[in-house]
Design an enzyme around this catalytic site. Sequence first.
Site, PDB file in Angstrom:
ATOM      1  N   SER A  45     -90.115  -2.949  50.782  1.00  0.00           N
ATOM      2  CA  SER A  45     -90.691  -4.023  51.721  1.00  0.00           C
ATOM      3  C   SER A  45     -90.947  -4.381  52.826  1.00  0.00           C
ATOM      4  O   SER A  45     -91.785  -5.081  52.256  1.00  0.00           O
ATOM      5  CB  SER A  45     -89.635  -4.859  50.770  1.00  0.00           C
ATOM      6  OG  SER A  45     -88.278  -5.163  49.734  1.00  0.00           O
ATOM      7  N   GLY A 229     -95.152  -7.889  50.413  1.00  0.00           N
ATOM      8  CA  GLY A 229     -96.207  -8.181  50.128  1.00  0.00           C
ATOM      9  C   GLY A 229     -96.852  -9.609  49.598  1.00  0.00           C
ATOM     10  O   GLY A 229     -94.696 -10.215  49.442  1.00  0.00           O
ATOM     11  N   CYS A 254     -85.290 -10.765  45.074  1.00  0.00           N
ATOM     12  CA  CYS A 254     -85.942 -10.437  46.265  1.00  0.00           C
ATOM     13  C   CYS A 254     -87.537 -10.930  45.928  1.00  0.00           C
ATOM     14  O   CYS A 254     -88.076 -11.420  45.677  1.00  0.00           O
ATOM     15  CB  CYS A 254     -86.015  -9.426  47.009  1.00  0.00           C
ATOM     16  SG  CYS A 254     -86.944  -9.593  48.809  1.00  0.00           S
ATOM     17  N   LEU A 255     -88.231  -9.763  46.475  1.00  0.00           N
ATOM     18  CA  LEU A 255     -89.801 -10.320  45.648  1.00  0.00           C
ATOM     19  C   LEU A 255     -89.852 -10.505  43.638  1.00  0.00           C
ATOM     20  O   LEU A 255     -90.625 -11.234  43.360  1.00  0.00           O
ATOM     21  CB  LEU A 255     -91.208  -8.797  45.994  1.00  0.00           C
ATOM     22  CG  LEU A 255     -92.554  -9.215  45.049  1.00  0.00           C
ATOM     23  CD1 LEU A 255     -93.114 -10.275  45.744  1.00  0.00           C
ATOM     24  CD2 LEU A 255     -92.951  -7.690  44.571  1.00  0.00           C
ATOM     25  N   GLN A 258     -89.226 -13.472  43.215  1.00  0.00           N
ATOM     26  CA  GLN A 258     -90.505 -14.533  43.697  1.00  0.00           C
ATOM     27  C   GLN A 258     -91.107 -14.834  42.633  1.00  0.00           C
ATOM     28  O   GLN A 258     -92.183 -15.325  42.389  1.00  0.00           O
ATOM     29  CB  GLN A 258     -91.094 -14.693  45.281  1.00  0.00           C
ATOM     30  CG  GLN A 258     -90.384 -14.364  46.039  1.00  0.00           C
ATOM     31  CD  GLN A 258     -90.381 -13.112  47.570  1.00  0.00           C
ATOM     32  OE1 GLN A 258     -91.699 -12.928  47.676  1.00  0.00           O
ATOM     33  NE2 GLN A 258     -89.976 -13.425  48.340  1.00  0.00           N
ATOM     34  N   ASN A 296     -84.607  -8.848  53.602  1.00  0.00           N
ATOM     35  CA  ASN A 296     -86.070  -8.526  54.026  1.00  0.00           C
ATOM     36  C   ASN A 296     -87.270  -9.845  53.914  1.00  0.00           C
ATOM     37  O   ASN A 296     -87.472  -8.647  52.377  1.00  0.00           O
ATOM     38  CB  ASN A 296     -85.706  -7.448  53.728  1.00  0.00           C
ATOM     39  CG  ASN A 296     -87.119  -6.506  53.911  1.00  0.00           C
ATOM     40  OD1 ASN A 296     -88.052  -7.442  54.548  1.00  0.00           O
ATOM     41  ND2 ASN A 296     -87.290  -5.167  54.035  1.00  0.00           N
ATOM     42  N   GLY A 298     -90.512 -11.935  53.779  1.00  0.00           N
ATOM     43  CA  GLY A 298     -91.618 -13.201  54.366  1.00  0.00           C
ATOM     44  C   GLY A 298     -91.955 -14.168  53.683  1.00  0.00           C
ATOM     45  O   GLY A 298     -92.585 -14.804  54.021  1.00  0.00           O
ATOM     46  N   HIS A 339     -80.650  -9.653  48.905  1.00  0.00           N
ATOM     47  CA  HIS A 339     -80.289  -8.379  48.418  1.00  0.00           C
ATOM     48  C   HIS A 339     -78.626  -7.174  47.743  1.00  0.00           C
ATOM     49  O   HIS A 339     -77.384  -7.678  48.962  1.00  0.00           O
ATOM     50  CB  HIS A 339     -80.563  -6.788  49.216  1.00  0.00           C
ATOM     51  CG  HIS A 339     -82.181  -6.850  48.824  1.00  0.00           C
ATOM     52  ND1 HIS A 339     -82.601  -6.209  48.336  1.00  0.00           N
ATOM     53  CD2 HIS A 339     -82.480  -7.414  49.752  1.00  0.00           C
ATOM     54  CE1 HIS A 339     -84.081  -6.033  48.779  1.00  0.00           C
ATOM     55  NE2 HIS A 339     -84.111  -6.978  49.805  1.00  0.00           N
ATOM     56  N   GLU A 341     -76.584  -5.784  46.239  1.00  0.00           N
ATOM     57  CA  GLU A 341     -75.957  -4.322  46.868  1.00  0.00           C
ATOM     58  C   GLU A 341     -76.329  -3.850  48.231  1.00  0.00           C
ATOM     59  O   GLU A 341     -75.657  -2.692  48.468  1.00  0.00           O
ATOM     60  CB  GLU A 341     -77.316  -3.002  45.915  1.00  0.00           C
ATOM     61  CG  GLU A 341     -78.592  -3.095  47.038  1.00  0.00           C
ATOM     62  CD  GLU A 341     -79.474  -4.153  47.006  1.00  0.00           C
ATOM     63  OE1 GLU A 341     -80.186  -3.466  49.093  1.00  0.00           O
ATOM     64  OE2 GLU A 341     -79.824  -5.111  46.986  1.00  0.00           O
TER      65      GLU A 341
END
Length: 369
Positions: A45, A229, A254-255, A258, A296, A298, A339, A341
């Site tokens: 990431s 990204g 996470c990603l 999104q 983690n 952005g 996260h 985990e």
Amino acid sequence: MKAALVLETGKVFIGESYGATGEAVGEVVFNTGMTGYQEVLTDPSYAGQMVCMTYPLIGNYGINSQDDQSKKAQVQGFIVKEAGRHPSHWQMEKNLSRTLAQFGVVGIKGIDTRALTRIIREHGVLRGVITTQIEHLEEWIPRLTKWISPTDVVAKVSTPEIYTLPAISGARTESESYHVVVMDFGIKKNILQAMQESGFKLTVVPHTASAEQILERNPDGVFLSNGPGDPKAVAEGIETIRSLIDKRPIFGICLGHQLLSLALGGDTYKMKFGHRGGNQPVQDLQSKRVTITSQNHGYAIAEASLEQTPLYVTHRNLNDQSVEGVKHRDFPVFSVQYHPEAGPGPSESLYLFEEFTDLMQKRRAQDAT
């Protein structure tokens, strides 16, 4: 050897070279973790980013072969206040500086990382360069303002080939285990291990895999991984997720969280300086329970955009009220931004894997009737 960090604002930090020599350009972000620098270095990431560690002493327990989250260092550059001179740990195999040099990561040490963090908090994520060529640094300013972040970072960290991983012995019996297809947008090793320990047999597929390719493997569920990204740049993944919504239980992190919202008509935005570290408080809006989470990212989901979608908010960040989790109103589909985990709690968020298991169990029971 001297090294310099130059920001697009014109601010220059002079320190010492740490790791590889040369120059590296990328987005400068900060991580607030007191430990876990090896996980940061190898987390996909972080691909394309230069990470400033806010904790002042980094490298004091060295590097081992078990804590890597991928096969190589993923960061573009590494920024620390003080590097541990005499690292010591019973698992240590090499020191941090040697590891950075081995993977070609340009680093800098000996700068005021607190001042750098304040600048990022004020201006937001900034473009910067770390260089060991410290003459004519002012020439970097116009180059940095024109530099554009690459958009193909997921393609660089996703698996090129399909591979399988067994459930960890003793987690569940063969009849109790569940087959999960993992869409790899840049997955961490610890996530794979957590799912294996939850009794999942895994088939990991590239980020370009189609819905048809996933469904032909007849999985019990689909997992959407973390990754680097801008989520809007992952067009193929968004389309695949959209086609899978009513086909199998889906869990995203996470990603993946999104991308799920984008697939269902939501929107995302770039945060000022993101969430990176192991100290983010998140509340489960149903149970009202608060957990300390590792994050983690952005980018985040724009909450207002969810009003016209079948998703509703399940978790919220207590620092800035951003969306940390969503669920589908009609189908067994959910995701979280953090996260589970990583476990800074240390294991209070693992219930999310149990929730995924329950959804797959219900689906299996329905198919049997």
